[in-house]
Motif scaffolding. Structure first.
Motif: not given
Length: 207
Positions: A1-6, A16-20, A44-54, A116-123
């Motif tokens: 598992k890892q959090v990425v910013r794309y 626009v930056p987004v996290y996943a 989950t909410g609309i505040d920055d603290r409500c992001a699902a990645s958190l 992403l290094p963890a999935t490049k060529g693996a999907i």
């Protein structure tokens, strides 16, 4: 598992930056040929603290997306669950229930897996499935609707909407019929006022 910013994009094509969060099965290699499962979270909410990645289920369990996504990865999928534009971003408002923005975030999160290094060529790029719950169902439906124009290289084989918001006006009206979603109206008003650059007369709504 890892959090990425794309990077996703807005209506004017600006970045626009987004996290996943990305989940992969143990033992994934460049030759794994994993089908892709892209999931969009419910409200989950609309505040920055409500992001699902958190989300930290042991501290505050909003939906335990962490366990759910890990379960899909354990079944052999490369999994990505995205936040939405404006989350974890102090410079932007999360434009709640603006379908095109949600859909672009879902599609761009899939693109992340190609580099992403963890999935490049693996999907397996010919087996991509999109799903979401509630707000995420709305996002998944929009992702499917705009995919041919926005991300024609992605081969979406399946779509699942778990209790999707398929019509915002109908869902808003459900509040008057007993639905326990009193937060829905204020979230919509906050997001749409900023997105559509309109000033809504509160006295017309708070009756």
């Amino acid at each position: 598992k890892q959090v990425v910013r794309y990077t996703s994009s807005d209506e004017e094509g600006r970045e626009v930056p987004v996290y996943a969060r990305v989940y992969t099965p143990a033992g994934t290699t460049a030759n794994s040929d994993l089908p892709v499962f892209a999931f969009a979270p419910g409200t989950t909410g609309i505040d920055d603290r409500c992001a699902a990645s958190l989300e930290k289920p042991a501290v505050a369990n909003w939906a335990n997306y962490d366990s759910l996504m890990a379960a899909y990865a354990a079944q052999g999928y490369a999994v990505v669950i995205t936040d939405y534009q404006g989350m974890r971003d102090p410079d932007r408002t999360h434009h709640y229930m603006v379908g095109a923005q949600e859909g672009r975030a879902v599609l761009d999160s899939i693109r992340v897996l190609e580099n992403l290094p963890a999935t490049k060529g693996a999907i397996d790029a010919e087996n991509i499935f999109v799903a979401g719950y509630s707000q995420g169902g709305h996002a998944a439906l929009w992702a499917d609707m705009i995919a041919d124009d926005y991300a024609p290289e992605l081969d979406i084989k399946g779509l699942v909407g778990f209790g999707p918001v398929s019509d915002v006006q109908t869902t808003l009206a459900d509040i008057t019929r007993g639905a326990n979603i009193n937060w829905f109206g204020p979230f919509i008003r906050t997001a749409y006022q900023d997105y559509y650059r309109s000033n809504y007369d509160l006295s017309s709504y708070l009756l």
